[in-house]
Structure formats: structure tokens, C-alpha cells
Design an enzyme around this catalytic site. Sequence first.
Site, PDB file in Angstrom:
ATOM      1  N   TYR A 185      -2.024  -2.288   6.691  1.00 36.70           N
ATOM      2  CA  TYR A 185      -1.216  -2.858   5.802  1.00 36.70           C
ATOM      3  C   TYR A 185      -1.779  -2.705   4.497  1.00 36.70           C
ATOM      4  CZ  TYR A 185      -3.933  -7.166   5.402  1.00 36.70           C
ATOM      5  OH  TYR A 185      -4.872  -8.055   5.143  1.00 36.70           O
ATOM      6  N   CYS A 186      -1.064  -2.422   3.247  1.00 38.33           N
ATOM      7  CA  CYS A 186      -1.651  -2.517   1.754  1.00 38.33           C
ATOM      8  C   CYS A 186      -0.732  -3.333   1.039  1.00 38.33           C
ATOM      9  CB  CYS A 186      -1.724  -1.114   1.716  1.00 38.33           C
ATOM     10  SG  CYS A 186      -0.120   0.137   1.479  1.00 38.33           S
ATOM     11  N   ARG A 187      -0.271  -2.923  -0.348  1.00 42.19           N
ATOM     12  CA  ARG A 187       0.537  -3.487  -0.888  1.00 42.19           C
ATOM     13  C   ARG A 187       1.827  -3.293  -0.729  1.00 42.19           C
ATOM     14  NH1 ARG A 187       3.150  -2.325  -5.539  1.00 42.19           N
ATOM     15  NH2 ARG A 187       2.041  -0.499  -5.761  1.00 42.19           N
ATOM     16  N   TYR A 229       1.496  -6.402   2.252  1.00 45.52           N
ATOM     17  CA  TYR A 229       0.799  -7.867   2.419  1.00 45.52           C
ATOM     18  C   TYR A 229       1.995  -8.779   2.177  1.00 45.52           C
ATOM     19  CZ  TYR A 229      -1.685 -11.916   1.815  1.00 45.52           C
ATOM     20  OH  TYR A 229      -2.318 -13.417   1.666  1.00 45.52           O
TER      21      TYR A 229
END
Length: 121
Positions: free
Chosen positions: A84-86, A112
Site C-alpha cells: 500500500y501507499c498513499r 493507507y
Amino acid sequence: MKLLRVILTASALLVSAGNHAKTPQASVVPVGQAAKAKGIWIDVRTPKEFKTGNIEGALNIPVDQITERIHSVSPDKHAPLHLYCRSGRRVGIAIKQLEELGYTDITNHGGYQDLRRQGIR
């Protein structure tokens, strides 16, 4: 460029979880369907972003370091990786790089904040 596969049915999830095929099994998890799956959780955001909040137990490997560091985290190229990331964009980049290295069981969990809204801590 390889197209990410979307796994939408439970049977597809069961097949991919029990079958360590030689072909990539990257998937995108639609918002509202994510669960804290077993495997290695990797946050591909920057260390500064990671410090503002992260999923419990996740490792921080920024997208620009993923190819250099993934072997020390998961030498098994068929182990489940949850990224996952932003927003999910950097995960897409990381997945492409990991697939080129031979990793086969990668899930794009998107952003996130989306995971947090779904109750993933």
C-alpha cells in the site's frame, strides 16, 4: 506493461492462495473488500509518510528501494506480499518491478487512509 489482475470472487482468492503459479498473481483489492490478509505487508511510501501512520506490522520499503531490499524481506518469490501507499499509484510501480524480479503473489491494497477506513489497523 503487464496488466494487473483483479480478483473479485472468493474462489479466485482461494485458488491464488493455494496455488503458487509461476505467472504473476498481482491483484487490486476494491475499496470495502480488504481484510488484514496473512503475508508480508509493505508500505512503499517515504519514511516521513510512514511515520505519520502505518498498518501494524507493515515494513517501510520506499518504492525507489523495493528492488534492492525485497530479497532480504522475502526471498520466497511466491510468498504473499501486500503493498500500500498513499493512493495505490506507487504500489503499481512497485508491483511491476517485483514481477520483473519473479514475485508472483502481490496485492495492491491502494491507499493507507482507505485501509484505515475499512478497519485495517
